[in-house]
Motif scaffolding. Structure first.
Motif, PDB file in Angstrom:
ATOM      1  N   MET A   1       0.814  -1.205   0.000  1.00 31.84           N
ATOM      2  CA  MET A   1       0.000   0.000   0.000  1.00 31.84           C
ATOM      3  C   MET A   1       0.856   1.267   0.000  1.00 31.84           C
ATOM      4  N   SER A   2       2.160   1.134  -0.014  1.00 35.17           N
ATOM      5  CA  SER A   2       3.001   2.327   0.053  1.00 35.17           C
ATOM      6  C   SER A   2       2.837   3.208  -1.174  1.00 35.17           C
ATOM      7  N   ASP A   3       2.370   2.637  -2.280  1.00 35.08           N
ATOM      8  CA  ASP A   3       2.177   3.432  -3.482  1.00 35.08           C
ATOM      9  C   ASP A   3       0.738   3.902  -3.640  1.00 35.08           C
ATOM     10  N   ALA A   4      -0.079   3.740  -2.597  1.00 35.97           N
ATOM     11  CA  ALA A   4      -1.469   4.169  -2.653  1.00 35.97           C
ATOM     12  C   ALA A   4      -1.538   5.688  -2.732  1.00 35.97           C
ATOM     13  N   PRO A   5      -2.475   6.203  -3.527  1.00 35.98           N
ATOM     14  CA  PRO A   5      -2.606   7.659  -3.624  1.00 35.98           C
ATOM     15  C   PRO A   5      -3.287   8.242  -2.392  1.00 35.98           C
ATOM     16  N   PRO A   6      -3.017   9.522  -2.112  1.00 39.76           N
ATOM     17  CA  PRO A   6      -3.749  10.174  -1.019  1.00 39.76           C
ATOM     18  C   PRO A   6      -5.247  10.110  -1.297  1.00 39.76           C
ATOM     19  N   PHE A   7      -6.018   9.938  -0.244  1.00 31.96           N
ATOM     20  CA  PHE A   7      -7.468   9.884  -0.368  1.00 31.96           C
ATOM     21  C   PHE A   7      -8.015  11.279  -0.613  1.00 31.96           C
ATOM     22  N   ARG A   8      -8.867  11.412  -1.592  1.00 33.87           N
ATOM     23  CA  ARG A   8      -9.593  12.652  -1.873  1.00 33.87           C
ATOM     24  C   ARG A   8     -11.059  12.278  -2.068  1.00 33.87           C
ATOM     25  N   SER A   9     -11.947  13.083  -1.539  1.00 37.09           N
ATOM     26  CA  SER A   9     -13.374  12.834  -1.677  1.00 37.09           C
ATOM     27  C   SER A   9     -14.038  14.011  -2.358  1.00 37.09           C
ATOM     28  N   ALA A  10     -15.052  13.711  -3.152  1.00 36.60           N
ATOM     29  CA  ALA A  10     -15.845  14.773  -3.772  1.00 36.60           C
ATOM     30  C   ALA A  10     -16.730  15.458  -2.732  1.00 36.60           C
ATOM     31  N   ASP A  11     -17.001  14.751  -1.619  1.00 39.82           N
ATOM     32  CA  ASP A  11     -17.795  15.339  -0.549  1.00 39.82           C
ATOM     33  C   ASP A  11     -16.909  16.282   0.251  1.00 39.82           C
ATOM     34  N   PRO A  12     -17.259  17.578   0.345  1.00 37.71           N
ATOM     35  CA  PRO A  12     -16.374  18.543   1.006  1.00 37.71           C
ATOM     36  C   PRO A  12     -16.127  18.254   2.489  1.00 37.71           C
ATOM     37  N   VAL A  13     -17.097  17.726   3.213  1.00 49.24           N
ATOM     38  CA  VAL A  13     -16.904  17.443   4.636  1.00 49.24           C
ATOM     39  C   VAL A  13     -15.951  16.262   4.805  1.00 49.24           C
ATOM     40  N   THR A  14     -16.157  15.219   4.022  1.00 52.02           N
ATOM     41  CA  THR A  14     -15.274  14.055   4.086  1.00 52.02           C
ATOM     42  C   THR A  14     -13.858  14.449   3.698  1.00 52.02           C
ATOM     43  N   ASP A  15     -13.731  15.246   2.650  1.00 53.45           N
ATOM     44  CA  ASP A  15     -12.409  15.679   2.210  1.00 53.45           C
ATOM     45  C   ASP A  15     -11.748  16.560   3.268  1.00 53.45           C
ATOM     46  N   ARG A  16     -12.524  17.391   3.926  1.00 55.74           N
ATOM     47  CA  ARG A  16     -11.984  18.256   4.980  1.00 55.74           C
ATOM     48  C   ARG A  16     -11.424  17.436   6.145  1.00 55.74           C
ATOM     49  N   MET A  17     -12.145  16.380   6.525  1.00 56.41           N
ATOM     50  CA  MET A  17     -11.662  15.519   7.601  1.00 56.41           C
ATOM     51  C   MET A  17     -10.366  14.819   7.197  1.00 56.41           C
ATOM     52  N   ALA A  18     -10.332  14.287   5.986  1.00 53.31           N
ATOM     53  CA  ALA A  18      -9.130  13.585   5.506  1.00 53.31           C
ATOM     54  C   ALA A  18      -7.946  14.543   5.400  1.00 53.31           C
ATOM     55  N   THR A  19      -8.187  15.748   4.934  1.00 57.87           N
ATOM     56  CA  THR A  19      -7.123  16.749   4.816  1.00 57.87           C
ATOM     57  C   THR A  19      -6.589  17.125   6.194  1.00 57.87           C
ATOM     58  N   PHE A  20      -7.484  17.292   7.162  1.00 58.36           N
ATOM     59  CA  PHE A  20      -7.070  17.588   8.532  1.00 58.36           C
ATOM     60  C   PHE A  20      -6.193  16.467   9.079  1.00 58.36           C
ATOM     61  N   LEU A  21      -6.639  15.223   8.936  1.00 57.24           N
ATOM     62  CA  LEU A  21      -5.859  14.099   9.454  1.00 57.24           C
ATOM     63  C   LEU A  21      -4.469  14.057   8.832  1.00 57.24           C
ATOM     64  N   ALA A  22      -4.399  14.252   7.527  1.00 59.47           N
ATOM     65  CA  ALA A  22      -3.097  14.260   6.850  1.00 59.47           C
ATOM     66  C   ALA A  22      -2.235  15.410   7.374  1.00 59.47           C
ATOM     67  N   SER A  23      -2.848  16.552   7.652  1.00 60.00           N
ATOM     68  CA  SER A  23      -2.083  17.723   8.103  1.00 60.00           C
ATOM     69  C   SER A  23      -1.462  17.535   9.484  1.00 60.00           C
ATOM     70  N   ILE A  24      -2.035  16.645  10.304  1.00 56.20           N
ATOM     71  CA  ILE A  24      -1.482  16.417  11.643  1.00 56.20           C
ATOM     72  C   ILE A  24      -0.575  15.191  11.683  1.00 56.20           C
ATOM     73  N   GLY A  25      -0.365  14.559  10.541  1.00 59.58           N
ATOM     74  CA  GLY A  25       0.566  13.438  10.493  1.00 59.58           C
ATOM     75  C   GLY A  25      -0.057  12.058  10.420  1.00 59.58           C
ATOM     76  N   ILE A  26      -1.338  11.992  10.103  1.00 63.83           N
ATOM     77  CA  ILE A  26      -1.991  10.701   9.898  1.00 63.83           C
ATOM     78  C   ILE A  26      -2.337  10.599   8.414  1.00 63.83           C
ATOM     79  N   PRO A  27      -1.504   9.912   7.639  1.00 62.94           N
ATOM     80  CA  PRO A  27      -1.789   9.792   6.207  1.00 62.94           C
ATOM     81  C   PRO A  27      -3.123   9.078   5.963  1.00 62.94           C
ATOM     82  N   VAL A  28      -3.878   9.590   5.020  1.00 62.23           N
ATOM     83  CA  VAL A  28      -5.147   8.991   4.618  1.00 62.23           C
ATOM     84  C   VAL A  28      -4.993   8.643   3.144  1.00 62.23           C
TER      85      VAL A  28
END
Length: 176
Positions: A1-28
């Motif tokens: 899974m090391s080559d998995a792309p970052p998760f992006r969602s078309a749903d703005p709330v879901t994408d906001r949560m994933a972006t936040f997690l990535a910003s604090i050091g939890i890759p999504v």
């Protein structure tokens, strides 16, 4: 899974949560998860969240599962692939952490505390946190992530749900 792309969602709330997690050091990361996961569509994997959006039932589970990753000791967080901890302390800490995260993001509590989860206790959890009670706060404080009102006042900072840091670190070495 090391080559998995970052998760992006078309749903703005879901994408906001994933972006936040990535910003604090939890890759999504986006993943195909055909096998059953403890939380549908999300798997914890060595400090990362693997997400199969098509199989996800509650997008707010991202914050809760991120909370599980965040409260793990670093050696545990990066050293194993797990779906969830069976430790009740970890669960309570992840619940409090996810309350702090949804507050930080300005999300409605129902985004994370869905009626579909928490064994029917979601309304009780929402009411409990809204009333100023924070199950799990002592654990988060012990982990060095946040402070209760008294400790925050003594240090001149904000109390829970404000977080001093989002990821648990190793405890300091004991003084000789």
């Amino acid at each position: 899974m090391s080559d998995a792309p970052p998760f992006r969602s078309a749903d703005p709330v879901t994408d906001r949560m994933a972006t936040f997690l990535a910003s604090i050091g939890i890759p999504v990361l986006a993943a195909d998860l055909p096998d059953r996961c403890f939380v549908p569509g999300i798997r914890l994997d060595r400090g990362r969240l693997l997400v199969d959006e098509a199989r996800m039932i509650c997008p707010g589970d991202l914050l809760h599962e991120g909370g599980h990753v965040a409260v793990m000791a670093p050696a545990v967080r990066t050293g194993r692939a797990v779906d969830a901890s069976n430790d009740m302390g970890d669960e309570i800490a992840a619940i409090a952490w996810s309350w702090a995260a949804l507050t930080h993001l300005g999300l409605a509590p129902e985004v994370v505390f869905s009626p579909l989860g928490y064994k029917g206790a979601a309304p009780w959890l929402i009411e409990t946190f809204r009333a100023g009670h924070a199950p799990g706060l002592p654990l988060l404080q012990w982990m060095g992530l946040t402070l209760d009102e008294r400790s925050a006042a003594e240090r001149g900072t904000l109390p829970f749900p404000h977080m001093q840091r989002w990821l648990r670190e190793e405890p300091p070495e004991a003084a000789d």
